[in-house]
Design a protein around this motif. Structure first.
Motif, PDB file in Angstrom:
ATOM      1  N   ARG A 115       0.835  -1.197   0.000  1.00 41.58           N
ATOM      2  CA  ARG A 115       0.000   0.000   0.000  1.00 41.58           C
ATOM      3  C   ARG A 115       0.871   1.249   0.000  1.00 41.58           C
ATOM      4  NH1 ARG A 115      -2.313   3.819   3.404  1.00 41.58           N
ATOM      5  NH2 ARG A 115      -4.402   4.463   2.738  1.00 41.58           N
ATOM      6  N   HIS A 131       0.584   5.374   0.424  1.00 38.79           N
ATOM      7  CA  HIS A 131      -0.319   6.461   0.815  1.00 38.79           C
ATOM      8  C   HIS A 131       0.123   7.761   0.144  1.00 38.79           C
ATOM      9  CE1 HIS A 131      -3.620   7.934   3.229  1.00 38.79           C
ATOM     10  NE2 HIS A 131      -2.896   9.009   3.464  1.00 38.79           N
ATOM     11  N   HIS A 166     -10.177   4.706   1.795  1.00 39.36           N
ATOM     12  CA  HIS A 166      -8.777   4.652   1.360  1.00 39.36           C
ATOM     13  C   HIS A 166      -8.072   6.001   1.476  1.00 39.36           C
ATOM     14  CE1 HIS A 166     -10.883   5.940  -2.350  1.00 39.36           C
ATOM     15  NE2 HIS A 166      -9.811   6.680  -2.508  1.00 39.36           N
ATOM     16  N   HIS A 167      -8.827   7.073   1.630  1.00 38.21           N
ATOM     17  CA  HIS A 167      -8.223   8.396   1.782  1.00 38.21           C
ATOM     18  C   HIS A 167      -7.437   8.517   3.087  1.00 38.21           C
ATOM     19  CE1 HIS A 167     -10.225  10.775  -1.524  1.00 38.21           C
ATOM     20  NE2 HIS A 167     -10.954   9.674  -1.522  1.00 38.21           N
ATOM     21  N   ALA A 194      -4.858   7.293   6.082  1.00 39.52           N
ATOM     22  CA  ALA A 194      -3.738   6.447   6.477  1.00 39.52           C
ATOM     23  C   ALA A 194      -4.185   5.544   7.624  1.00 39.52           C
ATOM     24  CB  ALA A 194      -2.558   7.315   6.898  1.00 39.52           C
ATOM     25  N   ARG A 221      -3.865   3.286  -2.616  1.00 43.48           N
ATOM     26  CA  ARG A 221      -4.127   3.546  -1.199  1.00 43.48           C
ATOM     27  C   ARG A 221      -5.155   2.578  -0.602  1.00 43.48           C
ATOM     28  NH1 ARG A 221      -5.503   9.959  -0.984  1.00 43.48           N
ATOM     29  NH2 ARG A 221      -4.649   9.993   1.109  1.00 43.48           N
ATOM     30  N   TYR A 238      -7.305  -0.583   0.883  1.00 44.80           N
ATOM     31  CA  TYR A 238      -7.060  -1.662   1.840  1.00 44.80           C
ATOM     32  C   TYR A 238      -7.678  -2.958   1.327  1.00 44.80           C
ATOM     33  CZ  TYR A 238      -5.831   2.086   5.108  1.00 44.80           C
ATOM     34  OH  TYR A 238      -5.241   3.180   5.715  1.00 44.80           O
TER      35      TYR A 238
END
Length: 254
Positions: A3, A5, A126-127, A129, A209, A211
Protein backbone atom coordinates in the motif's frame (compact mmCIF):
# COMPACT_ATOMS: atom_id res chain seq x y z
CA UNK A 1 1.30 -5.00 -3.85
CA UNK A 2 2.39 -2.79 -0.94
CA UNK A 3 0.00 0.00 0.00
CA UNK A 4 1.26 3.49 -0.95
CA UNK A 5 -0.32 6.46 0.81
CA UNK A 6 0.21 9.04 -1.94
CA UNK A 7 -1.75 12.29 -2.15
CA UNK A 8 -5.01 12.79 -4.04
CA UNK A 9 -5.79 16.13 -5.65
CA UNK A 10 -9.34 16.18 -4.32
CA UNK A 11 -8.07 16.03 -0.71
CA UNK A 12 -5.79 19.05 -0.97
CA UNK A 13 -6.84 22.40 0.56
CA UNK A 14 -5.45 24.14 -2.54
CA UNK A 15 -7.80 22.24 -4.88
CA UNK A 16 -10.36 24.80 -6.15
CA UNK A 17 -13.90 24.09 -5.01
CA UNK A 18 -15.16 24.12 -8.61
CA UNK A 19 -12.73 21.32 -9.50
CA UNK A 20 -13.38 19.30 -6.34
CA UNK A 21 -17.17 19.55 -6.75
CA UNK A 22 -16.91 18.57 -10.43
CA UNK A 23 -14.86 15.52 -9.44
CA UNK A 24 -17.32 14.38 -6.77
CA UNK A 25 -20.23 15.04 -9.14
CA UNK A 26 -18.48 12.84 -11.71
CA UNK A 27 -18.39 9.99 -9.19
CA UNK A 28 -22.04 10.52 -8.25
CA UNK A 29 -23.05 10.41 -11.94
CA UNK A 30 -20.91 7.34 -12.53
CA UNK A 31 -22.56 5.57 -9.58
CA UNK A 32 -26.04 6.52 -10.78
CA UNK A 33 -25.50 5.31 -14.36
CA UNK A 34 -23.04 2.45 -13.93
CA UNK A 35 -24.28 1.21 -10.52
CA UNK A 36 -20.94 -0.31 -9.47
CA UNK A 37 -22.14 -0.49 -5.87
CA UNK A 38 -25.20 -2.63 -6.64
CA UNK A 39 -23.50 -5.71 -5.09
CA UNK A 40 -23.28 -3.80 -1.79
CA UNK A 41 -27.02 -3.25 -1.49
CA UNK A 42 -27.94 -6.63 0.07
CA UNK A 43 -25.15 -6.22 2.64
CA UNK A 44 -26.33 -2.70 3.42
CA UNK A 45 -29.97 -3.69 3.79
CA UNK A 46 -29.03 -6.37 6.29
CA UNK A 47 -26.61 -4.13 8.19
CA UNK A 48 -29.04 -1.25 8.85
CA UNK A 49 -31.88 -3.42 10.17
CA UNK A 50 -33.04 -1.79 13.39
CA UNK A 51 -31.29 1.52 12.71
CA UNK A 52 -33.31 4.72 12.80
CA UNK A 53 -31.01 6.65 10.46
CA UNK A 54 -27.80 6.49 8.44
CA UNK A 55 -24.92 8.96 8.65
CA UNK A 56 -22.84 8.83 5.47
CA UNK A 57 -19.28 10.08 6.00
CA UNK A 58 -17.03 11.64 3.34
CA UNK A 59 -20.06 11.80 1.04
CA UNK A 60 -18.54 13.86 -1.78
CA UNK A 61 -21.35 14.36 -4.30
CA UNK A 62 -23.69 12.00 -2.45
CA UNK A 63 -22.36 8.67 -3.68
CA UNK A 64 -25.01 6.07 -4.50
CA UNK A 65 -27.42 7.19 -1.79
CA UNK A 66 -30.15 8.69 -3.99
CA UNK A 67 -30.63 5.27 -5.61
CA UNK A 68 -30.07 3.33 -2.38
CA UNK A 69 -32.53 5.47 -0.40
CA UNK A 70 -35.33 3.90 -2.44
CA UNK A 71 -34.17 0.46 -1.27
CA UNK A 72 -33.06 1.21 2.30
CA UNK A 73 -36.02 2.67 4.16
CA UNK A 74 -34.23 4.93 6.66
CA UNK A 75 -33.38 8.65 6.46
CA UNK A 76 -29.81 9.42 5.37
CA UNK A 77 -27.60 12.37 6.34
CA UNK A 78 -24.73 13.21 3.98
CA UNK A 79 -21.58 14.70 5.53
CA UNK A 80 -18.12 15.71 4.37
CA UNK A 81 -15.06 17.70 5.39
CA UNK A 82 -15.61 19.66 2.15
CA UNK A 83 -19.43 19.63 1.82
CA UNK A 84 -20.71 19.80 -1.76
CA UNK A 85 -23.76 21.87 -0.88
CA UNK A 86 -25.27 21.89 -4.38
CA UNK A 87 -24.98 18.10 -4.62
CA UNK A 88 -26.51 17.67 -1.16
CA UNK A 89 -29.45 19.88 -2.16
CA UNK A 90 -29.99 17.86 -5.37
CA UNK A 91 -29.88 14.62 -3.38
CA UNK A 92 -32.57 15.95 -1.04
CA UNK A 93 -34.74 16.98 -3.98
CA UNK A 94 -34.31 13.73 -5.94
CA UNK A 95 -34.95 11.56 -2.90
CA UNK A 96 -38.01 13.44 -1.71
CA UNK A 97 -36.18 14.46 1.46
CA UNK A 98 -35.13 10.93 2.37
CA UNK A 99 -31.50 12.03 1.88
CA UNK A 100 -30.35 15.37 3.27
CA UNK A 101 -27.04 17.12 3.68
CA UNK A 102 -25.32 18.35 6.83
CA UNK A 103 -23.98 21.82 6.09
CA UNK A 104 -21.06 21.98 8.53
CA UNK A 105 -17.74 20.18 8.15
CA UNK A 106 -17.64 16.72 9.71
CA UNK A 107 -14.46 14.94 10.76
CA UNK A 108 -14.95 11.21 10.16
CA UNK A 109 -12.65 10.44 13.10
CA UNK A 110 -14.74 12.51 15.53
CA UNK A 111 -18.38 12.59 14.39
CA UNK A 112 -20.47 15.11 16.36
CA UNK A 113 -22.69 13.37 18.94
CA UNK A 114 -25.86 14.87 17.46
CA UNK A 115 -25.28 12.87 14.27
CA UNK A 116 -26.64 9.55 15.43
CA UNK A 117 -27.10 6.59 13.13
CA UNK A 118 -25.47 3.71 11.31
CA UNK A 119 -22.34 5.00 9.55
CA UNK A 120 -21.36 4.38 5.94
CA UNK A 121 -18.39 5.29 3.76
CA UNK A 122 -18.39 4.83 -0.02
CA UNK A 123 -15.16 5.23 -2.04
CA UNK A 124 -13.56 7.18 0.78
CA UNK A 125 -11.95 4.98 3.44
CA UNK A 126 -8.78 4.65 1.36
CA UNK A 127 -8.22 8.40 1.78
CA UNK A 128 -7.13 7.74 5.36
CA UNK A 129 -3.74 6.45 6.48
CA UNK A 130 -3.92 3.47 8.87
CA UNK A 131 -3.83 5.56 12.07
CA UNK A 132 -6.79 7.70 10.98
CA UNK A 133 -8.58 4.70 9.46
CA UNK A 134 -8.44 3.00 12.86
CA UNK A 135 -9.65 6.23 14.48
CA UNK A 136 -12.75 6.20 12.25
CA UNK A 137 -13.55 2.66 13.36
CA UNK A 138 -12.85 3.44 17.03
CA UNK A 139 -15.09 6.51 16.89
CA UNK A 140 -17.99 4.42 15.58
CA UNK A 141 -17.38 1.81 18.29
CA UNK A 142 -17.12 4.49 20.98
CA UNK A 143 -20.50 5.88 19.88
CA UNK A 144 -22.01 2.38 19.77
CA UNK A 145 -22.87 2.76 16.07
CA UNK A 146 -22.61 0.20 13.29
CA UNK A 147 -20.39 1.02 10.34
CA UNK A 148 -20.08 -0.21 6.75
CA UNK A 149 -17.23 0.58 4.38
CA UNK A 150 -17.48 0.00 0.63
CA UNK A 151 -14.77 0.52 -2.00
CA UNK A 152 -14.50 -0.16 -5.74
CA UNK A 153 -10.75 0.39 -5.90
CA UNK A 154 -8.17 -2.37 -5.34
CA UNK A 155 -4.41 -2.77 -5.20
CA UNK A 156 -4.41 -4.96 -8.28
CA UNK A 157 -2.64 -4.12 -11.54
CA UNK A 158 -5.74 -5.12 -13.49
CA UNK A 159 -7.87 -2.60 -11.58
CA UNK A 160 -5.21 0.12 -11.71
CA UNK A 161 -4.86 -0.20 -15.48
CA UNK A 162 -8.62 -0.30 -16.04
CA UNK A 163 -9.24 2.81 -13.95
CA UNK A 164 -6.17 4.62 -15.26
CA UNK A 165 -7.06 4.10 -18.92
CA UNK A 166 -10.84 4.61 -18.80
CA UNK A 167 -11.45 7.33 -16.21
CA UNK A 168 -10.53 10.40 -18.28
CA UNK A 169 -12.65 9.54 -21.36
CA UNK A 170 -15.58 8.49 -19.15
CA UNK A 171 -15.30 11.75 -17.18
CA UNK A 172 -15.42 13.68 -20.46
CA UNK A 173 -18.59 11.91 -21.57
CA UNK A 174 -20.29 12.14 -18.18
CA UNK A 175 -19.62 15.88 -18.03
CA UNK A 176 -22.58 16.21 -20.41
CA UNK A 177 -24.84 14.30 -18.01
CA UNK A 178 -23.57 15.55 -14.64
CA UNK A 179 -25.43 18.38 -12.95
CA UNK A 180 -25.11 21.29 -12.70
CA UNK A 181 -23.87 22.08 -16.21
CA UNK A 182 -21.99 25.36 -16.63
CA UNK A 183 -19.68 26.88 -19.21
CA UNK A 184 -16.85 26.87 -16.65
CA UNK A 185 -17.30 23.16 -15.94
CA UNK A 186 -17.43 22.31 -19.63
CA UNK A 187 -14.26 24.34 -20.21
CA UNK A 188 -12.51 22.49 -17.38
CA UNK A 189 -13.46 19.22 -19.09
CA UNK A 190 -13.12 19.89 -22.82
CA UNK A 191 -11.02 23.04 -23.33
CA UNK A 192 -8.49 22.51 -20.53
CA UNK A 193 -9.16 18.93 -19.33
CA UNK A 194 -8.29 19.58 -15.70
CA UNK A 195 -11.17 17.57 -14.25
CA UNK A 196 -10.78 14.37 -16.36
CA UNK A 197 -7.03 14.25 -15.75
CA UNK A 198 -7.46 14.92 -12.03
CA UNK A 199 -10.10 12.17 -11.84
CA UNK A 200 -7.76 9.74 -13.59
CA UNK A 201 -4.83 10.64 -11.33
CA UNK A 202 -6.93 10.30 -8.17
CA UNK A 203 -8.42 7.05 -9.45
CA UNK A 204 -5.00 5.44 -9.82
CA UNK A 205 -3.81 6.78 -6.46
CA UNK A 206 -7.03 5.52 -4.85
CA UNK A 207 -6.15 2.01 -5.95
CA UNK A 208 -2.65 2.31 -4.51
CA UNK A 209 -4.13 3.55 -1.20
CA UNK A 210 -6.85 0.91 -0.95
CA UNK A 211 -7.06 -1.66 1.84
CA UNK A 212 -7.60 -5.37 1.30
CA UNK A 213 -10.44 -7.20 3.09
CA UNK A 214 -7.90 -8.80 5.46
CA UNK A 215 -6.37 -5.41 6.31
CA UNK A 216 -9.82 -3.95 6.97
CA UNK A 217 -10.76 -6.84 9.22
CA UNK A 218 -7.52 -6.61 11.19
CA UNK A 219 -8.07 -2.90 11.86
CA UNK A 220 -11.68 -3.52 12.84
CA UNK A 221 -10.83 -6.26 15.31
CA UNK A 222 -8.23 -3.99 16.84
CA UNK A 223 -10.84 -1.23 17.23
CA UNK A 224 -13.42 -3.54 18.88
CA UNK A 225 -11.99 -6.97 19.64
CA UNK A 226 -14.94 -8.37 21.58
CA UNK A 227 -18.37 -6.78 21.47
CA UNK A 228 -18.64 -6.09 17.73
CA UNK A 229 -19.33 -8.52 14.92
CA UNK A 230 -17.24 -7.84 11.80
CA UNK A 231 -17.15 -9.31 8.34
CA UNK A 232 -15.20 -8.34 5.26
CA UNK A 233 -14.76 -9.58 1.73
CA UNK A 234 -15.47 -8.80 -1.91
CA UNK A 235 -18.96 -8.71 -3.40
CA UNK A 236 -19.11 -9.33 -7.15
CA UNK A 237 -21.72 -8.02 -9.54
CA UNK A 238 -21.84 -7.85 -13.32
CA UNK A 239 -18.80 -5.58 -13.68
CA UNK A 240 -15.07 -6.31 -13.79
CA UNK A 241 -14.37 -4.84 -10.33
CA UNK A 242 -15.86 -6.20 -7.10
CA UNK A 243 -16.95 -4.13 -4.11
CA UNK A 244 -14.55 -4.51 -1.20
CA UNK A 245 -16.46 -4.23 2.06
CA UNK A 246 -16.21 -4.19 5.84
CA UNK A 247 -19.40 -4.31 7.88
CA UNK A 248 -19.56 -4.18 11.66
CA UNK A 249 -22.14 -3.68 14.36
CA UNK A 250 -22.57 -4.39 18.03
CA UNK A 251 -23.03 -8.04 18.78
CA UNK A 252 -26.54 -8.96 19.84
CA UNK A 253 -26.37 -10.71 23.19
CA UNK A 254 -29.02 -13.41 23.84
Amino acid sequence: MRRLHLFEIEDQPWCPAVVRDAMTDYLRTLFALGKPYAPALPLLREAVVGSQSVVDLCSGGGGPWVDFSREVDVPVVLTDWYPNHDAFARAAECSGGQVRGHGARVDATAVPPELRGFRTLFTSFHHFAPAKARAILRDAVRAGEGIAIFEITRRRWSTILLIGLTTAPIALLLSLAARPVSWLRLALHWLIPVVPLACAFDGVVSCLRSYTPDELLAMAREAAPEDYEWRSGEAWGWGPIPVTYLVGRKAITP
